[in-house]
Design a protein around this motif. Structure first.
Motif, short mmCIF file in Angstrom:
data_model
loop_
_atom_site.label_atom_id
_atom_site.label_comp_id
_atom_site.label_asym_id
_atom_site.label_seq_id
_atom_site.Cartn_x
_atom_site.Cartn_y
_atom_site.Cartn_z
N ASP A 196 -8.35 18.56 10.23
CA ASP A 196 -8.90 17.28 10.66
C ASP A 196 -8.80 17.11 12.17
N ARG A 236 -11.86 2.95 -3.98
CA ARG A 236 -12.22 3.50 -2.68
C ARG A 236 -11.35 2.87 -1.60
N HIS A 237 -10.91 3.68 -0.68
CA HIS A 237 -10.11 3.17 0.42
C HIS A 237 -10.33 4.04 1.65
N PRO A 264 -9.58 6.67 4.34
CA PRO A 264 -8.69 7.84 4.38
C PRO A 264 -7.55 7.63 5.36
N GLY A 265 -6.40 8.10 5.01
CA GLY A 265 -5.25 7.97 5.90
C GLY A 265 -3.96 8.21 5.14
N SER A 266 -2.86 8.08 5.83
CA SER A 266 -1.56 8.32 5.22
C SER A 266 -0.49 7.57 5.99
N GLY A 296 -15.81 9.45 2.72
CA GLY A 296 -16.04 9.53 1.29
C GLY A 296 -17.44 9.09 0.95
N TRP A 329 -8.91 13.90 15.03
CA TRP A 329 -8.72 12.45 15.09
C TRP A 329 -9.09 11.93 16.47
N GLU A 372 -8.67 6.67 13.90
CA GLU A 372 -9.51 6.85 12.72
C GLU A 372 -9.72 8.33 12.50
#
Length: 222
Positions: free
Chosen positions: A47, A15-16, A18-20, A8, A49, A3
């Protein structure tokens, strides 16, 4: 899963979490292994993690959210949640000293709770027509193994507890297999990939499903 830091705010809009999907495999593994007190955070750009268990130890709800984002027009048929084993709740020592010591443990347990998500899905998914929900998670004293335990006897006990659970829940595993395989459309022909999926079984049947994902250059290099 891992995570990411930051979050947000506000309301409305799409809305979702965060990530990629563009991170490399080694980056995901390194971030997911960054359990506090065991390994340092994984830094990438601005960032940091950590192991996703810190805030989402049961990612089933995230899976449902992601499925709705990827396939908004597809019905949700089945959600299968697989746990790694737990122990039954115990009565805590109520002495004042023990209460102070336990306070930190309670906070950690609350943040990493797997039961809250399970309870939410059991409540909400029946509201979706046709949706089925299955949760598999052995509850056994032998499952009390710490993250850094390497004693062979403890690990063997964990495997034995899992074997016993699989045998006890064989009917439910078979039911899940039937749902996930689904009926083949009339007149449709099975290709090699479909046949492999349909032949896959879980539980005591010892089936194994291998999924080949596209590779990217240098995905495992540091």
């Amino acid at each position: 899963g891992a995570e990411g830091g930051g979050g947000g705010g506000g309301g409305g809009g799409d809305r979702h979490v965060p990530g990629s999907c563009k991170h490399l495999l080694w980056q995901g593994v390194r971030a997911s292994s960054a359990a506090p007190y065991y390994l340092a955070d994984f830094s990438m750009g601005a960032d940091k993690w950590q192991d996703g268990a810190v805030t989402c130890n049961n990612p089933s709800m995230l899976g449902v959210m992601e499925a709705r984002r990827l396939w908004p027009d597809r019905p949700l048929d089945c959600v299968v949640s697989m746990g790694s084993g737990t122990v039954a709740p115990r009565q805590r020592d109520m002495s004042s000293i023990s209460r102070m010591i336990d306070a930190g443990s309670v906070l950690v347990e609350s943040a990493c709770s797997i039961d809250r998500v399970d309870e939410s899905l059991r409540t909400l998914l029946p509201l979706i027509p046709g949706a089925r929900y299955f949760r598999f998670n052995p509850i056994d004293e032998r499952c009390q193994v710490e993250l850094d335990d390497t004693e062979q006897g403890l690990l063997q006990g964990l495997m034995d507890a899992t074997e016993d659970y699989i045998k006890a829940e064989d009917k439910r595993f078979a039911e899940v297999c039937g749902i996930l395989k689904g009926p083949l459309a009339e007149g449709a022909e099975e290709d090699e990939g479909t046949a492999a999926v349909l032949a896959t079984e879980v539980g005591s049947r010892r089936g194994l499903l291998l999924v080949e994902a596209p590779r990217v250059e240098d995905e495992v290099s540091a």
